[in-house]
Structure formats: C-alpha cells, structure tokens
Design a protein around this motif. Sequence first.
Motif, PDB file in Angstrom:
ATOM      1  N   LYS A 105     -39.670  -6.204  32.565  1.00  0.00           N
ATOM      2  CA  LYS A 105     -39.559  -6.016  34.022  1.00  0.00           C
ATOM      3  C   LYS A 105     -39.535  -4.525  34.394  1.00  0.00           C
ATOM      4  CE  LYS A 105     -38.524 -10.429  35.476  1.00  0.00           C
ATOM      5  NZ  LYS A 105     -39.436 -11.195  36.316  1.00  0.00           N
ATOM      6  N   ALA A 227     -39.093 -10.072  49.636  1.00  0.00           N
ATOM      7  CA  ALA A 227     -38.442 -10.729  48.488  1.00  0.00           C
ATOM      8  C   ALA A 227     -36.977 -11.043  48.802  1.00  0.00           C
ATOM      9  CB  ALA A 227     -38.544  -9.826  47.259  1.00  0.00           C
ATOM     10  N   PRO A 276     -43.189 -10.599  43.734  1.00  0.00           N
ATOM     11  CA  PRO A 276     -42.299 -10.714  42.560  1.00  0.00           C
ATOM     12  C   PRO A 276     -42.213  -9.416  41.764  1.00  0.00           C
ATOM     13  CG  PRO A 276     -43.978 -12.445  42.581  1.00  0.00           C
ATOM     14  CD  PRO A 276     -44.401 -11.403  43.571  1.00  0.00           C
ATOM     15  N   HIS A 280     -39.210  -4.518  41.650  1.00  0.00           N
ATOM     16  CA  HIS A 280     -38.691  -4.048  40.349  1.00  0.00           C
ATOM     17  C   HIS A 280     -39.080  -2.600  40.080  1.00  0.00           C
ATOM     18  CE1 HIS A 280     -37.081  -7.882  39.095  1.00  0.00           C
ATOM     19  NE2 HIS A 280     -38.150  -8.437  39.615  1.00  0.00           N
ATOM     20  N   SER A 297     -31.797  -7.211  42.794  1.00  0.00           N
ATOM     21  CA  SER A 297     -31.378  -8.047  41.654  1.00  0.00           C
ATOM     22  C   SER A 297     -30.958  -9.435  42.128  1.00  0.00           C
ATOM     23  CB  SER A 297     -30.196  -7.391  40.932  1.00  0.00           C
ATOM     24  OG  SER A 297     -30.440  -6.024  40.741  1.00  0.00           O
ATOM     25  N   GLU A 300     -33.945 -11.524  43.125  1.00  0.00           N
ATOM     26  CA  GLU A 300     -34.653 -11.966  41.915  1.00  0.00           C
ATOM     27  C   GLU A 300     -33.904 -13.139  41.287  1.00  0.00           C
ATOM     28  OE1 GLU A 300     -37.189 -11.640  40.033  1.00  0.00           O
ATOM     29  OE2 GLU A 300     -36.530 -12.190  38.030  1.00  0.00           O
ATOM     30  N   ASN A 303     -34.403 -16.233  43.638  1.00  0.00           N
ATOM     31  CA  ASN A 303     -35.801 -16.703  43.652  1.00  0.00           C
ATOM     32  C   ASN A 303     -36.198 -17.295  42.307  1.00  0.00           C
ATOM     33  OD1 ASN A 303     -36.270 -16.028  46.353  1.00  0.00           O
ATOM     34  ND2 ASN A 303     -36.769 -13.900  45.828  1.00  0.00           N
ATOM     35  N   SER A 304     -35.697 -16.705  41.243  1.00  0.00           N
ATOM     36  CA  SER A 304     -36.127 -17.197  39.916  1.00  0.00           C
ATOM     37  C   SER A 304     -35.424 -18.507  39.543  1.00  0.00           C
ATOM     38  CB  SER A 304     -35.837 -16.140  38.844  1.00  0.00           C
ATOM     39  OG  SER A 304     -34.452 -15.872  38.803  1.00  0.00           O
TER      40      SER A 304
END
Length: 440
Positions: A105, A227, A276, A280, A297, A300, A303-304
Amino acid sequence: MSQKQILLEKIADRTARIGVIGMGYVGLPLAVEFAHSGFRATGFEVDTRKAEAINKGESYIIDVPSEQVAELVKAERLQATIDFTALANQDIIIICVPTPLRKTKEPDVSYILAAAEKIQDALHPGQLIILESTTYPGTTDEVLRPMFDEKGFSLDQDYFLAFSPERVDPGNPQFQTKNIPKVVGGVTEDSADVAAAAYGAVVENVHRVASARAAEMAKLLENTFRAVNIGMVNELSQLCYTLGIDTWEVIEAAATKPFGFMAFYPGPGIGGHCIPLDPHYLSWKARMHGFEARFISLAEEVNSTMPQHVVELVQAGLNKHRKAVNGSKVLVLGVAYKRDIDDMRESPALGIIEKLEKLGAEVSFHDPHVNDVVLENGERMTGVALTEQLVTDADCVVIVTDHRAVDYRWVAERAKLIVDTRNATRDLKKGELAEKIIHL
Ligand code: SAJ
C-alpha cells in the motif's frame, strides 16, 4: 529573449510542440485536445500497439472517437511514437503515467521515474515539464526537479516545471478535458506562468495555486474526500441494517437539504484506479512526516470490510431459507467496479466471489459489460448469460454492480433471494417481491 518569453510566444502562436507521455485515458484525450486546439501533439508510449493504433487513426479510449484521432493524424497534428528520443523535439512535455500502489500500500512512482529519466536524456533549455499523474505532495519539486537540475540546467532559466492533476472522468457525457477546470501549480511563479498559459490554450478554466505541492495536495483532497465520505455511509449502512432502518431512504431524505450536504451511497466496497489508491499516497507522505492521517485509515478500514459484510448478508438470507452457503448456488449480478462500465480494477466483486467460494458456494456471475474475470487467487471465471433458468436455479442473487442494462424487476420475479448492494431494486421495496430482497 528569455526562455520564458520564447515559450510563451510559441504557446500563443500554437507552434509549441506538445509531447504527452502515456496514451491512456488521461494522456490520449489531452493530446487530442492540444492537437484540436492547433498544436502539434506527439503521444509517447511504451506499448507499440497503442502507438500504432493512434497512427492508424484508431482510438481505444471510450471518450475519444476514432474519427477525431484519424482526422488529427491526417492533418499531421497528432502522432504517436515509442521513440522517446523525440522528446528532444518537444517544447512542452506532460507526464500522464500510472501511479499504482505496491502490495504494501505504498506509492509506486516507478512509472513517473521511468518517464522522468527519458525526459532527462532529452532535456534542453526552453522546455516545460508538467506532471499530471496523481502522486504525493512533493513529488514534483523533491523528485523531478533534482533529476533535471543534475543535468546542469537551472529552473526558469533553462526549463520550467509544474504539476497539474488529471481530472478525467471516463464516460462522463457532461465533463470532458476542455470544460473541466484545470488546477495548475508551478514549482516557481515563472513555471506556473508558462504552464497556465499552455493549459489556457486548450481548457476553458485554469485555476492557479501557489505551488506544485498545493496542486498535488488538491487532487488528493478531491479523492480522499470521496473515499472518506463513502466510508462514512458504508459504516452508517451497517448501523442502519442493525437498527432495521433503510439506509437509502435516510440518505435520500438527507439529500433534500438544499445546502451543506452531498449524498454518497453505501456499496459493496470501493473499486477503480483512483479512490481506493489515491488516499494512500497522502497517508504515506503523512507517515513520512510522523503524521497519522486517521480519516484515510479509518475509511480504508470500513470500505475494505464491505465485501465481508455483503457475504454475511448472503449468509443471513440463506439462513432464513434454512440453507448453508456451502453447496448453495449464488449468482453475482454485475462485477465491474461501478455501473455501466467494463472496468474491473480493484472491483469489490472479486473479493465477494472469492469469499463465497471459500464458504463452499457455487458462484457464477453475469455482467453485460464484462465477460471474464481473474480472482485475486488467480482463478479465471467466465460470465454466464442471464437466463430465466440461471436466476430460478440460484439460491441467492447478489447485485454487486447495478448496470442499467439489467431488468431488476424481471430478476426479482424469478429469484428466490436477492441481496441488493446498490439499491437497484428500490422500486420493489413496497410490493410483493420485497420480502425476498435484503438491502445493504
Ligand atoms: N462508490 C460508492 N459510493 C458512492 C460513490 C462511489 O460506493 O457514493 C464506489 C463506486 O461504486 C466505485 C468507487 O466507489 O467502486 C469509486 O467510485 P467513483 O464514483 O469515485 O468513480 P471513479 O473511481 O471512476 O472516480 C473518478 C474520479 N475521477 C478522477 O479521479 C479524475 C473521481 O474524482 C470522480 O469524482 C469520480 O470519477 C466521479 O465522480 O465519477
């Protein structure tokens, strides 16, 4: 005359030669726009097939009609080449190469460096270099500038250097290169002057900022904003599900507020080549300075988890029918990362399919725009035709991407159970079909 004055004159009379490195969904439309505005544009590609296609007057990018490419190539305003020594003949060089993430990442700026090395070899006084690829703040002035300075050239005396974020939205019928405002940040004022003049010749609205890193940061804010807000509604959807509240109804109601609100919608996770990945680049740079970008963070993290949440909804739905996922037939409807396109990059559908298969489900997919997929575990899957038999045989249909080409009422009338992650069955919520549909 100074190099700056010479370059400004060449821009004004359209004799400046434009080189665009990377003939993808950003570079090709940009090169075409410059050629269309009277400049001679040369596309630089490492992929011979792309260069050949362009020189044959063919386009492989959704927003650029082949007729337009053919016309500009015939008029000798546009050409493509794999010979990067021809960068020496360009007055303005614009870098439009990918900026992916490594498995860790972390930013992968190797494509930018490869392009910059080729520019280094061809660099001479009078050239303007612009980076468009999305990257962390500081790339242009901390990475690119030293590479050009080490050739013995000096900024603003010999060459000019700026950053201008790409804002291409593939397939967007309303906004194309010409009418999307262009943010421009020069490493110096003189560099900003020439970069703003260059874009000012082809786009309607140029917005200058004080530095290249401000322009780099603006781009990251744009996509981190998405995001984080998508993460927030994804978390809200999980809470609404627990409380028995229809998330979509709540968002629709909030969106009636005529100011101070912007609707985002829950989904099966975020895909694509921007949202996505871009945040990062920012969180990595922040960490380098001992700063934790917590919102990135957290977004992420939320969403993940959405693919897993979707799988749990399937499990809950099958459970209501006294069925296990193991051995059940699950049809995934739509696999592209967003509707009405064929792009699979980072699509959450891949994770959902893999997780369902791990639980023993027999998974098939139908997507009107995508025929084949390769899962993260390397398994290749071919899509199936959407037939009555396929839908009636399925123990569960999961709508992962809500392509407009599919008739969701038709599907709902034939399905035993539907998990709808995109509110594609919004019109069926009040009728007799509602009881077989689980909404994200
Ligand atoms: N998504 C949600 N909920 C939302 C919006 C999106 O789950 O409310 C998902 C999508 O399904 C997709 C992912 O997020 O999987 C990204 O969606 P996106 O609408 O942001 O689409 P992209 O990835 O094509 O983003 C591009 C970006 N354009 C550029 O970077 C130049 C983005 O800045 C644009 O705002 C976006 O297109 C757009 O608006 O179409």
